[in-house]
Design a protein around this motif. Structure first.
Motif, PDB file in Angstrom:
ATOM      1  N   VAL A  97       0.844  -1.257   0.053  1.00  0.00           N
ATOM      2  CA  VAL A  97       0.025   0.025   0.059  1.00  0.00           C
ATOM      3  C   VAL A  97       0.896   1.276  -0.181  1.00  0.00           C
ATOM      4  N   GLU A  98       0.636   2.269  -0.995  1.00  0.00           N
ATOM      5  CA  GLU A  98       1.382   3.461  -0.999  1.00  0.00           C
ATOM      6  C   GLU A  98       0.546   4.442  -0.204  1.00  0.00           C
ATOM      7  N   ALA A  99       1.521   5.329   0.772  1.00  0.00           N
ATOM      8  CA  ALA A  99       0.590   6.310   1.429  1.00  0.00           C
ATOM      9  C   ALA A  99       1.743   7.195   2.024  1.00  0.00           C
ATOM     10  N   GLN A 100       1.157   8.254   2.398  1.00  0.00           N
ATOM     11  CA  GLN A 100       2.132   9.437   2.974  1.00  0.00           C
ATOM     12  C   GLN A 100       1.405   9.749   4.420  1.00  0.00           C
ATOM     13  N   ALA A 101       2.487   9.861   5.414  1.00  0.00           N
ATOM     14  CA  ALA A 101       1.967  10.268   6.762  1.00  0.00           C
ATOM     15  C   ALA A 101       2.617  11.611   7.321  1.00  0.00           C
ATOM     16  N   LYS A 102       1.575  12.276   8.019  1.00  0.00           N
ATOM     17  CA  LYS A 102       2.237  13.560   8.647  1.00  0.00           C
ATOM     18  C   LYS A 102       2.099  13.362  10.145  1.00  0.00           C
ATOM     19  N   PHE A 103       3.503  13.369  11.015  1.00  0.00           N
ATOM     20  CA  PHE A 103       3.333  13.440  12.341  1.00  0.00           C
ATOM     21  C   PHE A 103       3.362  14.735  13.079  1.00  0.00           C
ATOM     22  N   SER A 104       2.511  15.172  13.994  1.00  0.00           N
ATOM     23  CA  SER A 104       2.380  16.363  14.588  1.00  0.00           C
ATOM     24  C   SER A 104       2.304  16.345  16.009  1.00  0.00           C
ATOM     25  N   LEU A 105       3.429  16.861  16.590  1.00  0.00           N
ATOM     26  CA  LEU A 105       3.106  17.106  18.136  1.00  0.00           C
ATOM     27  C   LEU A 105       2.080  18.299  18.469  1.00  0.00           C
ATOM     28  N   LEU A 106       1.197  17.861  19.301  1.00  0.00           N
ATOM     29  CA  LEU A 106       0.075  18.949  19.775  1.00  0.00           C
ATOM     30  C   LEU A 106       0.363  19.722  21.073  1.00  0.00           C
ATOM     31  N   ASP A 107      -0.137  20.984  20.946  1.00  0.00           N
ATOM     32  CA  ASP A 107       0.112  21.849  21.920  1.00  0.00           C
ATOM     33  C   ASP A 107      -1.116  21.550  23.104  1.00  0.00           C
ATOM     34  N   GLN A 108      -1.457  22.189  23.973  1.00  0.00           N
ATOM     35  CA  GLN A 108      -2.071  21.895  24.938  1.00  0.00           C
ATOM     36  C   GLN A 108      -3.532  22.623  24.589  1.00  0.00           C
ATOM     37  N   THR A 109      -3.850  23.170  23.467  1.00  0.00           N
ATOM     38  CA  THR A 109      -4.941  23.419  22.954  1.00  0.00           C
ATOM     39  C   THR A 109      -5.382  22.464  21.786  1.00  0.00           C
ATOM     40  N   GLY A 110      -4.617  21.627  21.419  1.00  0.00           N
ATOM     41  CA  GLY A 110      -4.644  20.686  20.516  1.00  0.00           C
ATOM     42  C   GLY A 110      -4.314  20.935  18.942  1.00  0.00           C
ATOM     43  N   GLU A 111      -3.701  21.806  19.045  1.00  0.00           N
ATOM     44  CA  GLU A 111      -3.333  22.521  17.655  1.00  0.00           C
ATOM     45  C   GLU A 111      -1.704  21.918  17.160  1.00  0.00           C
ATOM     46  N   PRO A 112      -1.321  21.606  16.045  1.00  0.00           N
ATOM     47  CA  PRO A 112      -0.021  21.182  15.962  1.00  0.00           C
ATOM     48  C   PRO A 112       0.928  22.102  16.196  1.00  0.00           C
ATOM     49  N   VAL A 113       2.005  21.733  16.724  1.00  0.00           N
ATOM     50  CA  VAL A 113       3.302  22.603  16.877  1.00  0.00           C
ATOM     51  C   VAL A 113       4.155  22.724  15.587  1.00  0.00           C
ATOM     52  N   PRO A 114       4.125  23.714  15.064  1.00  0.00           N
ATOM     53  CA  PRO A 114       4.797  23.831  13.574  1.00  0.00           C
ATOM     54  C   PRO A 114       6.185  23.454  13.447  1.00  0.00           C
ATOM     55  N   SER A 115       7.105  23.630  14.507  1.00  0.00           N
ATOM     56  CA  SER A 115       8.236  23.163  14.500  1.00  0.00           C
ATOM     57  C   SER A 115       8.456  21.627  14.629  1.00  0.00           C
ATOM     58  N   HIS A 116       7.431  20.778  14.954  1.00  0.00           N
ATOM     59  CA  HIS A 116       7.133  19.520  15.026  1.00  0.00           C
ATOM     60  C   HIS A 116       6.279  18.811  14.466  1.00  0.00           C
ATOM     61  N   SER A 117       6.086  19.334  13.325  1.00  0.00           N
ATOM     62  CA  SER A 117       5.088  18.749  12.316  1.00  0.00           C
ATOM     63  C   SER A 117       5.660  18.430  10.989  1.00  0.00           C
ATOM     64  N   GLN A 118       5.940  17.235  10.663  1.00  0.00           N
ATOM     65  CA  GLN A 118       6.570  16.875   9.575  1.00  0.00           C
ATOM     66  C   GLN A 118       5.698  15.725   8.609  1.00  0.00           C
ATOM     67  N   MET A 119       5.847  15.899   7.224  1.00  0.00           N
ATOM     68  CA  MET A 119       5.144  15.156   6.567  1.00  0.00           C
ATOM     69  C   MET A 119       6.387  14.107   5.489  1.00  0.00           C
ATOM     70  N   THR A 120       5.809  12.970   5.697  1.00  0.00           N
ATOM     71  CA  THR A 120       6.863  12.137   4.878  1.00  0.00           C
ATOM     72  C   THR A 120       6.637  12.116   3.316  1.00  0.00           C
ATOM     73  N   LYS A 121       7.731  11.575   2.722  1.00  0.00           N
ATOM     74  CA  LYS A 121       7.566  11.210   1.285  1.00  0.00           C
ATOM     75  C   LYS A 121       6.402  10.028   1.038  1.00  0.00           C
ATOM     76  N   MET A 122       6.028   9.805  -0.118  1.00  0.00           N
ATOM     77  CA  MET A 122       5.132   8.888  -0.599  1.00  0.00           C
ATOM     78  C   MET A 122       5.970   7.526  -0.334  1.00  0.00           C
ATOM     79  N   HIS A 123       5.491   6.372   0.346  1.00  0.00           N
ATOM     80  CA  HIS A 123       6.115   5.291   0.904  1.00  0.00           C
ATOM     81  C   HIS A 123       5.009   3.909   0.552  1.00  0.00           C
ATOM     82  N   THR A 124       5.958   2.963  -0.038  1.00  0.00           N
ATOM     83  CA  THR A 124       5.287   1.592  -0.263  1.00  0.00           C
ATOM     84  C   THR A 124       5.456   0.887   0.837  1.00  0.00           C
TER      85      THR A 124
END
Length: 261
Positions: A97-124
């Motif tokens: 299965v091909e997919a991309q993933a974005k991992f985000s650390l959330l702050d205390q309000t539930g919003e992504p922390v920009p410095s720790h939000s990263q998108m992977t490339k497409m991966h099989t």
């Protein structure tokens, strides 16, 4: 010789048609709460992970898990938290299965922390589980996390967005109808204003001692008698010559004139 495809022998014009090429991806996200951060960190050494509960994103309900390494997946990143996305191998997967993933650390309000939000490339992702998932080995530096306000009550949250491409397809589409706005029927109002203003009037009538200016083209269009008189044998008469209307009072002629003129 046969006519070209789509040729309409009636008028040479075929009805318009429309189709679409459709792409896109199935999307979804999973929230992974790390509760008892310190205990988990002390319990699992470098190279060992714990998997999230399975969640589904993609066609056919493809099942996924997040791999959480509290002390890094390898000794060279032992000061970091490592996170990876992997297929849930407890569910039978027929093909990669091909997919991309974005991992985000959330702050205390539930919003992504920009410095720790990263998108992977497409991966099989392999259905055999031989690749060990795909993600970030140095996702969060533990010392940084522990000094930040994002770790509270020994708890923090990671969000994982998954994007699975959908199979390209084509489909027919309906052609949007063309709507023509029909103007209101108010020609008579325009002609009435033209008559009242006498703009372009080129013929004069005398009736009951009064004169009336009019437009010969409009009169000819409205009355065959006037057409014959104004454009027939009497056409040679000067435009300035008034046409006398006998045996008709001015008021009667005025009423008739507004109907026909």
């Amino acid at each position: 010789m046969a006519p070209p495809p789509g040729f309409n022998a009636g008028n040479g014009v075929t009805a318009p048609s429309r189709s679409a090429i459709i792409g896109g991806s199935a999307t979804g996200h999973h929230l992974l709460d790390i509760e008892g951060y310190s205990h988990i960190k002390n319990h699992l050494p470098t190279g060992q992970c714990i998997k999230s509960r399975p969640f589904t994103v993609g066609a056919g309900g493809t099942s996924w898990r997040i791999l959480y390494y509290p002390n890094g997946d390898q000794p060279d990143v032992s000061e970091f938290i490592s996170v990876f996305l992997d297929l849930d191998l407890d569910q039978a997967v027929a093909e990669p299965v091909e997919a991309q993933a974005k991992f985000s650390l959330l702050d205390q309000t539930g919003e992504p922390v920009p410095s720790h939000s990263q998108m992977t490339k497409m991966h099989t992702y392999l259905c055999t589980g031989d690749d060990g998932g795909f993600g970030y080995r140095d996702f969060i530096n533990r010392a940084w996390l522990e000094d930040s306000g994002h770790l509270k009550n020994d708890r923090f949250t990671i969000r994982c967005d998954v994007f699975v491409p959908m199979e390209l397809r084509t489909e027919d589409r309906a052609v949007d109808p063309v709507f023509v706005t029909v103007p209101p029927y108010d020609l008579h109002l325009h002609l009435e204003r033209l008559l009242a203003a006498k703009t372009g009037a080129d013929v004069t009538f005398e009736a009951g001692g009064e004169t009336f200016r009019a437009h010969r083209c409009i009169l000819a269009a409205r009355s065959p008698v006037f057409e014959a008189e104004l454009f027939g044998q009497m056409k040679e008469s000067e435009d300035t010559t008034a046409i006398r209307v006998d045996d008709m009072e001015a008021d009667v002629f005025r009423a008739w004139f507004h109907v026909h003129g």
